[in-house]
Every structure is written in structure tokens, then in C-alpha cells.
Scaffold this motif. Structure first.
Motif, short mmCIF file in Angstrom:
data_model
loop_
_atom_site.label_atom_id
_atom_site.label_comp_id
_atom_site.label_asym_id
_atom_site.label_seq_id
_atom_site.Cartn_x
_atom_site.Cartn_y
_atom_site.Cartn_z
N THR A 63 27.94 -14.00 57.99
CA THR A 63 28.31 -14.50 59.32
C THR A 63 28.47 -13.28 60.22
N PRO A 64 28.55 -13.47 61.53
CA PRO A 64 28.67 -12.31 62.43
C PRO A 64 29.86 -11.39 62.09
N THR A 68 27.31 -8.66 55.79
CA THR A 68 26.67 -8.36 54.51
C THR A 68 27.28 -9.14 53.36
N VAL A 69 28.16 -10.08 53.65
CA VAL A 69 28.94 -10.76 52.61
C VAL A 69 28.39 -12.16 52.34
#
Length: 134
Positions: A63-64, A68-69
Motif C-alpha cells: 500500500t502507499p 514493499t510489504v
């Protein structure tokens, strides 16, 4: 900000990523005894459990605010990166009651030093522990 200011009115929420929200919600409500306080669009459920919050969420990509998660449930239940421990007064009694409610334990309670403990898993394989100080 001092540590006391940070802690003022703060609460802890423990988040678990699950495959099947309904199965996880039912397990924590019916087996462990959590109270379901709200649910969101079939992707998350908020529960109260032993004085803390438990947030169950289905997996998802970046998500923004976390680019990277990826959130994913455990892919190997025998490799644990975290667990939740429930400190109880009587491990044997809690073990018996949770088994009656459908929990499947790895072993019966075992004495290990100054504690009695046993482990079980939720439907996604998250490791949970009952622990009694002797």
C-alpha cells in the motif's frame, strides 16, 4: 515526547494475517473466548481478547504507506516468527476447556522449569501458548 506521553491513552493491537477470516474469527471467538467488536467487508475483524485488541486481516499486497510489504499468513507452521502466550492460573484446566471447545494441542501441558505450558495453533497455524507460573 516523553515515554509517559507516548503511553498516555495508548492501546496495543496484535494483528494476525489469516487465510479464511470467518474460520479465524470463529476460532478466536468460540474456542479462545474473544469478543468480536466489528468486522469490515469480509477482509478484517476486530476482537477484544484478554484486555487487548486482536485484528484479524486477510492477506494483501503493498500500500502507499508500506510500499514493499506483503501481508501473508504463515507458509510453514513449524517455523515461528512470533506467538501469543496466554498466562493462566491453571494450565491443566485451561487445556481441558480449550480442547473441549475444539483446540488441538501439540502436546498435553508440560512442566518446564518454573512454568507449566502447552501449545496449540489457530486455523492458520499461528502458534498460541498456555503458560502457568508454578
Amino acid at each position: 515526547m516523553s515515554p509517559n506521553e507516548f503511553q498516555a491513552d495508548a492501546e496495543l493491537t496484535h494483528l494476525l494475517v489469516v487465510r479464511d477470516l470467518a474460520a479465524a474469527r470463529d476460532f478466536y471467538r468460540d474456542v479462545v473466548g474473544a469478543e468480536v467488536t466489528r468486522e469490515y467487508a469480509g477482509t478484517s475483524a476486530v476482537l477484544r481478547l484478554f484486555g487487548t485488541w486482536l485484528l484479524l486481516v486477510t492477506g494483501g499486497g503493498p500500500t502507499p504507506d508500506k510500499p514493499t510489504v506483503v501481508f501473508a499468513p504463515p507458509d510453514d507452521v513449524d517455523r515461528v516468527s512470533h506467538e501469543m502466550t496466554f498466562r493462566v492460573r491453571d494450565c491443566e484446566a485451561a487445556y481441558t476447556e480449550l480442547r473441549r471447545r475444539g483446540a488441538v494441542f501439540l502436546t498435553p501441558p508440560v512442566t518446564s522449569g518454573a512454568e507449566i505450558r502447552c501449545f496449540f495453533r489457530d486455523p492458520d497455524g499461528h502458534l498460541l501458548e498456555l503458560s502457568q507460573v508454578r
